[in-house]
Write a protein that holds these residues in place. Structure first.
Motif, PDB file in Angstrom:
ATOM      1  N   ARG A   1      18.428 -95.169 -24.598  1.00  0.00           N
ATOM      2  CA  ARG A   1      18.786 -93.909 -25.265  1.00  0.00           C
ATOM      3  C   ARG A   1      20.228 -93.531 -24.973  1.00  0.00           C
ATOM      4  NH1 ARG A   1      18.646 -88.495 -23.886  1.00  0.00           N
ATOM      5  NH2 ARG A   1      17.568 -88.931 -21.931  1.00  0.00           N
ATOM      6  N   LEU A   2      20.638 -93.656 -23.706  1.00  0.00           N
ATOM      7  CA  LEU A   2      22.021 -93.335 -23.349  1.00  0.00           C
ATOM      8  C   LEU A   2      23.003 -94.254 -24.071  1.00  0.00           C
ATOM      9  CD1 LEU A   2      21.735 -92.795 -19.481  1.00  0.00           C
ATOM     10  CD2 LEU A   2      21.900 -91.041 -21.261  1.00  0.00           C
ATOM     11  N   LEU A   3      22.700 -95.528 -24.097  1.00  0.00           N
ATOM     12  CA  LEU A   3      23.592 -96.484 -24.755  1.00  0.00           C
ATOM     13  C   LEU A   3      23.668 -96.220 -26.257  1.00  0.00           C
ATOM     14  CD1 LEU A   3      22.496 -99.732 -22.886  1.00  0.00           C
ATOM     15  CD2 LEU A   3      24.748 -98.643 -22.725  1.00  0.00           C
ATOM     16  N   SER A   4      22.510 -96.094 -26.903  1.00  0.00           N
ATOM     17  CA  SER A   4      22.505 -95.981 -28.367  1.00  0.00           C
ATOM     18  C   SER A   4      23.115 -94.671 -28.847  1.00  0.00           C
ATOM     19  CB  SER A   4      21.101 -96.187 -28.933  1.00  0.00           C
ATOM     20  OG  SER A   4      20.199 -95.221 -28.493  1.00  0.00           O
ATOM     21  N   ARG A   5      22.970 -93.613 -28.089  1.00  0.00           N
ATOM     22  CA  ARG A   5      23.592 -92.356 -28.521  1.00  0.00           C
ATOM     23  C   ARG A   5      25.116 -92.408 -28.390  1.00  0.00           C
ATOM     24  NH1 ARG A   5      22.035 -87.954 -23.816  1.00  0.00           N
ATOM     25  NH2 ARG A   5      23.762 -88.489 -22.438  1.00  0.00           N
ATOM     26  N   ASN A   6      25.623 -93.422 -27.699  1.00  0.00           N
ATOM     27  CA  ASN A   6      27.059 -93.611 -27.538  1.00  0.00           C
ATOM     28  C   ASN A   6      27.574 -94.803 -28.344  1.00  0.00           C
ATOM     29  OD1 ASN A   6      28.192 -91.557 -25.562  1.00  0.00           O
ATOM     30  ND2 ASN A   6      26.300 -92.209 -24.564  1.00  0.00           N
TER      31      ASN A   6
ATOM     32  N   ARG B   1       9.749 -93.825 -28.985  1.00  0.00           N
ATOM     33  CA  ARG B   1      10.131 -93.603 -30.386  1.00  0.00           C
ATOM     34  C   ARG B   1      10.431 -92.121 -30.618  1.00  0.00           C
ATOM     35  NH1 ARG B   1       9.663 -96.325 -35.128  1.00  0.00           N
ATOM     36  NH2 ARG B   1       8.293 -97.942 -34.347  1.00  0.00           N
ATOM     37  N   THR B   2       9.649 -91.250 -29.993  1.00  0.00           N
ATOM     38  CA  THR B   2       9.840 -89.807 -30.127  1.00  0.00           C
ATOM     39  C   THR B   2      11.124 -89.350 -29.431  1.00  0.00           C
ATOM     40  OG1 THR B   2       7.464 -89.445 -30.253  1.00  0.00           O
ATOM     41  CG2 THR B   2       8.802 -87.560 -29.621  1.00  0.00           C
ATOM     42  N   ASN B   3      11.439 -89.958 -28.279  1.00  0.00           N
ATOM     43  CA  ASN B   3      12.577 -89.512 -27.469  1.00  0.00           C
ATOM     44  C   ASN B   3      13.909 -90.165 -27.816  1.00  0.00           C
ATOM     45  OD1 ASN B   3      10.965 -87.765 -25.964  1.00  0.00           O
ATOM     46  ND2 ASN B   3      10.427 -89.356 -24.496  1.00  0.00           N
ATOM     47  N   ILE B   4      13.877 -91.246 -28.566  1.00  0.00           N
ATOM     48  CA  ILE B   4      15.115 -91.944 -28.933  1.00  0.00           C
ATOM     49  C   ILE B   4      15.290 -91.793 -30.443  1.00  0.00           C
ATOM     50  CG2 ILE B   4      16.355 -94.149 -28.959  1.00  0.00           C
ATOM     51  CD1 ILE B   4      14.590 -94.991 -26.543  1.00  0.00           C
ATOM     52  N   SER B   5      16.352 -91.107 -30.847  1.00  0.00           N
ATOM     53  CA  SER B   5      16.487 -90.749 -32.267  1.00  0.00           C
ATOM     54  C   SER B   5      16.634 -91.966 -33.180  1.00  0.00           C
ATOM     55  CB  SER B   5      17.643 -89.777 -32.460  1.00  0.00           C
ATOM     56  OG  SER B   5      18.855 -90.359 -32.023  1.00  0.00           O
ATOM     57  N   ASP B   6      17.314 -92.989 -32.746  1.00  0.00           N
ATOM     58  CA  ASP B   6      17.482 -94.196 -33.563  1.00  0.00           C
ATOM     59  C   ASP B   6      16.770 -95.332 -32.841  1.00  0.00           C
ATOM     60  OD1 ASP B   6      19.390 -93.463 -35.836  1.00  0.00           O
ATOM     61  OD2 ASP B   6      20.367 -92.594 -34.074  1.00  0.00           O
TER      62      ASP B   6
ATOM     63  N   ARG C   1       9.723 -96.584 -19.353  1.00  0.00           N
ATOM     64  CA  ARG C   1      10.475 -95.331 -19.526  1.00  0.00           C
ATOM     65  C   ARG C   1      11.900 -95.461 -19.004  1.00  0.00           C
ATOM     66  NH1 ARG C   1       5.304 -92.866 -17.804  1.00  0.00           N
ATOM     67  NH2 ARG C   1       4.377 -91.997 -19.698  1.00  0.00           N
ATOM     68  N   ARG C   2      12.086 -96.168 -17.907  1.00  0.00           N
ATOM     69  CA  ARG C   2      13.432 -96.378 -17.369  1.00  0.00           C
ATOM     70  C   ARG C   2      14.283 -97.189 -18.340  1.00  0.00           C
ATOM     71  NH1 ARG C   2      12.241 -97.723 -10.945  1.00  0.00           N
ATOM     72  NH2 ARG C   2      11.547 -95.613 -10.425  1.00  0.00           N
ATOM     73  N   ILE C   3      13.712 -98.241 -18.874  1.00  0.00           N
ATOM     74  CA  ILE C   3      14.443 -99.039 -19.864  1.00  0.00           C
ATOM     75  C   ILE C   3      14.774 -98.166 -21.071  1.00  0.00           C
ATOM     76  CG2 ILE C   3      14.341-101.032 -21.420  1.00  0.00           C
ATOM     77  CD1 ILE C   3      12.378-102.316 -19.366  1.00  0.00           C
ATOM     78  N   GLY C   4      13.796 -97.386 -21.512  1.00  0.00           N
ATOM     79  CA  GLY C   4      14.013 -96.496 -22.651  1.00  0.00           C
ATOM     80  C   GLY C   4      15.115 -95.475 -22.397  1.00  0.00           C
TER      81      GLY C   4
END
Length: 187
Positions: A83-88, A108-113, A76-79
């Motif tokens: 998520r922060l990186l990919s949304r930017n 997969r549910t929490n990270i849009s891409d 979850r920490r890695i995820g």
């Protein structure tokens, strides 16, 4: 999205971010393939960050055990970082065993891409590749709860891509990942 590169005073296009989540047994080739993919993407001018499972355990998740709860916390920490990186606009690459299907599905549910890449390699091949001797120690009972030996690994049911590192070259495997990024509109 545009980014100002202050070192040369120019504006560069970052493109759309995505999390590429490599999962598979220890020794399957996750770190190797992710490093090659990262090099290829950087050569295309993309911002890329690789979060390797071993490195993250030392720096972000120090103190966690290998219990199911702590493994899930680590994933979850890695995820979260991905998520922060990919949304930017960054292509975030995770190379972590991440043994439990439900935790990967949560990501997969929490990270849009999010793209899940299953590095499918037979246990015997992983054992043969083991330069650290971890499998030998696990098979002797010296390492409890070792994924694939005394602790389960739950393969993905519907990964975005399955790579068989026992039957294709690391370069061919990496190229398949890059091709998937083109097909999905990330490149």
């Amino acid at each position: 999205m545009l980014k100002l590169d202050s070192s040369v005073r120019r504006v560069t296009s970052m493109g759309k971010g995505v999390t590429i989540w490599f999962t598979g047994l220890s020794g399957a080739g996750k770190s190797t393939i992710s490093a090659i993919v990262a090099q290829k993407l950087q050569a295309l001018g993309r911002n890329v960050e690789v979060l390797d499972g071993d490195e993250v355990r030392l720096n972000l998740s120090a103190g966690l055990s290998f219990s199911k709860a702590d493994r899930d916390t680590n994933v979850r920490r890695i995820g979260y970082v991905c998520r922060l990186l990919s949304r930017n606009g960054v292509i975030a690459i995770s190379a972590a065993i991440s043994p439990y299907r439900s935790t990967r599905e949560e990501l997969r549910t929490n990270i849009s891409d999010f793209l899940e890449i299953f590095i499918d390699c037979p246990l015997g091949v992983c054992i043969d590749r083991d330069v650290k001797g971890l499998y030998a120690r696990a098979l002797k009972g010296e390492i409890p709860a070792f994924t694939g030996v005394s602790d389960p690994y739950e393969p993905p049911l519907n990964p975005d891509l399955t790579i068989h590192t026992d039957s294709e070259t690391k370069e061919a495997s990496a190229e398949r990942v890059v091709q998937l990024l083109y097909e999905r509109g990330y490149l």
